[in-house]
Design a protein around this motif. Sequence first.
Motif, PDB file in Angstrom:
ATOM      1  N   VAL A  75      -0.314   5.961   3.376  1.00 17.59           N
ATOM      2  CA  VAL A  75      -1.480   5.218   3.868  1.00 17.59           C
ATOM      3  C   VAL A  75      -1.063   4.310   5.022  1.00 17.59           C
ATOM      4  O   VAL A  75      -1.714   4.242   6.069  1.00 17.59           O
ATOM      5  CB  VAL A  75      -2.119   4.391   2.716  1.00 17.59           C
ATOM      6  CG1 VAL A  75      -3.100   3.365   3.239  1.00 17.59           C
ATOM      7  CG2 VAL A  75      -2.781   5.324   1.709  1.00 17.59           C
ATOM      8  N   GLY A  89      -3.328   7.298  -9.422  1.00 15.59           N
ATOM      9  CA  GLY A  89      -3.610   6.587  -8.171  1.00 15.59           C
ATOM     10  C   GLY A  89      -4.469   7.443  -7.270  1.00 15.59           C
ATOM     11  O   GLY A  89      -4.346   8.673  -7.267  1.00 15.59           O
ATOM     12  N   HIS A 104      -5.982   7.272  -3.167  1.00 16.75           N
ATOM     13  CA  HIS A 104      -5.890   6.521  -1.911  1.00 16.75           C
ATOM     14  C   HIS A 104      -6.642   7.278  -0.834  1.00 16.75           C
ATOM     15  O   HIS A 104      -6.572   8.502  -0.768  1.00 16.75           O
ATOM     16  CB  HIS A 104      -4.427   6.374  -1.498  1.00 16.75           C
ATOM     17  CG  HIS A 104      -3.561   5.859  -2.611  1.00 16.75           C
ATOM     18  ND1 HIS A 104      -3.473   4.528  -2.921  1.00 16.75           N
ATOM     19  CD2 HIS A 104      -2.796   6.507  -3.520  1.00 16.75           C
ATOM     20  CE1 HIS A 104      -2.678   4.368  -3.964  1.00 16.75           C
ATOM     21  NE2 HIS A 104      -2.252   5.568  -4.358  1.00 16.75           N
ATOM     22  N   PHE A 158       0.858  -1.183   0.000  1.00 19.45           N
ATOM     23  CA  PHE A 158       0.000   0.000   0.000  1.00 19.45           C
ATOM     24  C   PHE A 158       0.899   1.240   0.000  1.00 19.45           C
ATOM     25  O   PHE A 158       2.085   1.159   0.331  1.00 19.45           O
ATOM     26  CB  PHE A 158      -0.913   0.000   1.231  1.00 19.45           C
ATOM     27  CG  PHE A 158      -2.029  -1.014   1.133  1.00 19.45           C
ATOM     28  CD1 PHE A 158      -3.300  -0.626   0.717  1.00 19.45           C
ATOM     29  CD2 PHE A 158      -1.811  -2.356   1.426  1.00 19.45           C
ATOM     30  CE1 PHE A 158      -4.320  -1.563   0.598  1.00 19.45           C
ATOM     31  CE2 PHE A 158      -2.824  -3.289   1.311  1.00 19.45           C
ATOM     32  CZ  PHE A 158      -4.087  -2.894   0.902  1.00 19.45           C
ATOM     33  N   ASP A 159       0.332   2.383  -0.360  1.00 18.61           N
ATOM     34  CA  ASP A 159       1.068   3.642  -0.368  1.00 18.61           C
ATOM     35  C   ASP A 159       1.650   3.896   1.035  1.00 18.61           C
ATOM     36  O   ASP A 159       0.969   3.689   2.047  1.00 18.61           O
ATOM     37  CB  ASP A 159       0.108   4.774  -0.766  1.00 18.61           C
ATOM     38  CG  ASP A 159       0.827   6.081  -0.964  1.00 18.61           C
ATOM     39  OD1 ASP A 159       1.137   6.397  -2.125  1.00 18.61           O
ATOM     40  OD2 ASP A 159       1.082   6.775   0.045  1.00 18.61           O
ATOM     41  N   THR A 170      -8.413   2.132  -2.114  1.00 18.48           N
ATOM     42  CA  THR A 170      -7.264   2.441  -2.946  1.00 18.48           C
ATOM     43  C   THR A 170      -7.460   1.934  -4.374  1.00 18.48           C
ATOM     44  O   THR A 170      -8.076   0.893  -4.589  1.00 18.48           O
ATOM     45  CB  THR A 170      -5.967   1.856  -2.307  1.00 18.48           C
ATOM     46  OG1 THR A 170      -4.873   2.100  -3.158  1.00 18.48           O
ATOM     47  CG2 THR A 170      -6.067   0.370  -2.060  1.00 18.48           C
ATOM     48  N   ILE A 180      -9.580   1.613   4.478  1.00 21.65           N
ATOM     49  CA  ILE A 180      -8.671   2.053   3.419  1.00 21.65           C
ATOM     50  C   ILE A 180      -9.374   1.792   2.086  1.00 21.65           C
ATOM     51  O   ILE A 180      -9.952   0.716   1.905  1.00 21.65           O
ATOM     52  CB  ILE A 180      -7.361   1.238   3.400  1.00 21.65           C
ATOM     53  CG1 ILE A 180      -6.658   1.287   4.749  1.00 21.65           C
ATOM     54  CG2 ILE A 180      -6.438   1.722   2.271  1.00 21.65           C
ATOM     55  CD1 ILE A 180      -5.502   0.291   4.858  1.00 21.65           C
ATOM     56  N   THR A 214       0.619   3.450  -6.250  1.00 19.14           N
ATOM     57  CA  THR A 214       1.048   4.160  -5.050  1.00 19.14           C
ATOM     58  C   THR A 214       2.075   5.207  -5.501  1.00 19.14           C
ATOM     59  O   THR A 214       2.608   5.127  -6.626  1.00 19.14           O
ATOM     60  CB  THR A 214       1.731   3.197  -4.061  1.00 19.14           C
ATOM     61  OG1 THR A 214       2.929   2.701  -4.670  1.00 19.14           O
ATOM     62  CG2 THR A 214       0.828   2.030  -3.697  1.00 19.14           C
ATOM     63  N   ILE A 246     -13.992   5.256  -3.098  1.00 16.57           N
ATOM     64  CA  ILE A 246     -12.977   4.919  -4.102  1.00 16.57           C
ATOM     65  C   ILE A 246     -13.591   4.180  -5.302  1.00 16.57           C
ATOM     66  O   ILE A 246     -13.084   4.264  -6.428  1.00 16.57           O
ATOM     67  CB  ILE A 246     -11.823   4.108  -3.450  1.00 16.57           C
ATOM     68  CG1 ILE A 246     -10.957   5.041  -2.597  1.00 16.57           C
ATOM     69  CG2 ILE A 246     -10.970   3.389  -4.481  1.00 16.57           C
ATOM     70  CD1 ILE A 246     -10.137   6.087  -3.362  1.00 16.57           C
TER      71      ILE A 246
END
Length: 453
Positions: A211, A402, A404, A207-208, A351, A349, A355, A414
Amino acid sequence: MSEFDFDLFVIGAGSGGVRAARMAAAAGMRVAVAEDRYMGGTCVNVGCVPKKLFVYASSYREAFEDAEAYGWKGQVDARFEWPTLRDNNAMEITRLNGIYRNLLGSAGVQVIDGRAKLSGRQQVSVGDTTYSAERVLVATGGWPFVPDIPGSEHAITSNEVFSLEVFPRRILVVGGGYIAVEFAGIFAGLGAETHLSYRRELFLRGFDNDVRRFVRDEVGKKQVKLHFSHEVQSIEKQADGTLKVHGVDGSVLDVDAVLYATGRKPNTHGLGLEKLGVVLHKDGTIGVDDNFRSSVTSIYALGDVTGGPELTPVALAEAMALVKHWQTGKTAEIDYNNIPTAVFSQPNIGTVGLTEEEARQAGIPVVVYKSDFRAMRHSVSGRDERTLMKLIVDGSNDKVMGAHMVGPDAGEIIQGIAVAMKAGATKSVFDQTIGIHPTAAEEFVTMRTPVAD
Ligand SMILES: Cc1cc2nc3c(=O)[nH]c(=O)nc-3n(C[C@H](O)[C@H](O)[C@H](O)COP(=O)(O)OP(=O)(O)OC[C@H]3O[C@@H](n4cnc5c(N)ncnc54)[C@H](O)[C@@H]3O)c2cc1C
Ligand SMILES: NC(=O)c1ccc[n+]([C@@H]2O[C@H](COP(=O)([O-])OP(=O)(O)OC[C@H]3O[C@@H](n4cnc5c(N)ncnc54)[C@H](O)[C@@H]3O)[C@@H](O)[C@H]2O)c1
């Protein structure tokens, strides 16, 4: 008349198997599906569905607390009853099992209860009966993996967690992926002393990074005790039934349950695949081509057992693409780019796309927009919970690469952004879009100043 009992024999009535069976039957194929455990597979029985219900259950504690500031008194002392949640969940799952069975029946699919194995390239055996089929589709999903450490037999997995006899007052969740983070939130919300053990320095790999750090901080605020760079060495059962967990670093934790969420392995054992010459990858997943065909021409596979993204909508999309391929003869069309996903952690979360790290690694001239704020609800409740939104834009063509979010309903928000990205939306399209006020989602169309490099 065909020389086969069926045109298609599907092994496994999970997300992918049920969808493929129904679609194929609707297309005029004579279809059977064998299922040895539960109708609807992992998602319905021990995955997405019960998980989301338990997330709902665990969110009430904070809702009761927050309600005070809005004038609602007397809720904070509410008492949680595990058996009520457990049994209502079981009832709902039984209802869904019935719906899945009916859906298959009314589509004209023959449902065969029992464990299936391949006894030939076009033969499937269930118990003492062997069926012939022109094509066999293996959609057997996966199974939780628990590392082999002393005392691992005392651990539970997501397979058992929804039906525990007694609510664990203290729980250790091991792992740092989707399931670990979701269940840490569930048990903390339900009032358990909750620990999360992850072997590296920060969970949610892939994940980013913003994040990951943000979730660490938010989850920490919700009383989940995070043990990073921590590895379980052994689990010891005490005379009173509680568990002593020894860490490699010499630490000791006393808990009532240890939940392992350390990934899943494909369900290929005992299917007879290798004997027939079906090539498996090193990790046991079935190797397939673009049309979901294995190395044996009559045997196909899709969903978790093939090792792609382990998500229900992916298994469904693969099933639909495969049946369409059979109908049209054209290569199965499926786009694995920009698959949106949510982790139902608390907060959630959501997404989609690259990322920041992936975009930079790909050499994209990255422009980043970021917003970190306290949601309106908490301006009055006073809760110290924050929301993060982040857009990754390709500076060379303004395309959004992207998106997020960490915050309430991130998955819901999202999903819409994923549609925009599929359509190739640029940042200027986001900017031209008028927001819905007052929502958190409007922040995605009002971020104007890039983060300085
Ligand atoms: C705790 C948890 C939460 C999850 N949450 C989400 C989520 O929120 N969103 C999301 O998109 N995904 C989620 N997933 C992932 C999702 O459940 C899977 O990606 C999806 O179920 C895969 O579908 P499938 O058809 O490949 O396999 P499965 O749904 O696993 O179905 C396989 C079926 O095959 C049967 N089977 C196996 N071997 C045999 C045999 N030899 N004979 C007969 N039958 C057999 C099994 O009993 C099972 O019913 C979650 C998973 C878990 C474990
Ligand atoms: N919301 C959703 O869509 C959702 C929810 C749950 C699960 N899923 C799907 O199911 C899959 C399985 O979930 P998961 O959380 O079990 O897997 P995961 O792959 O997401 O995470 C596994 C975690 O276990 C750790 N791990 C692996 N081996 C270990 C070991 N020997 N000792 C200690 N830690 C170890 C890994 O570092 C990783 O953090 C996910 O990849 C996801 O695709 C999706």
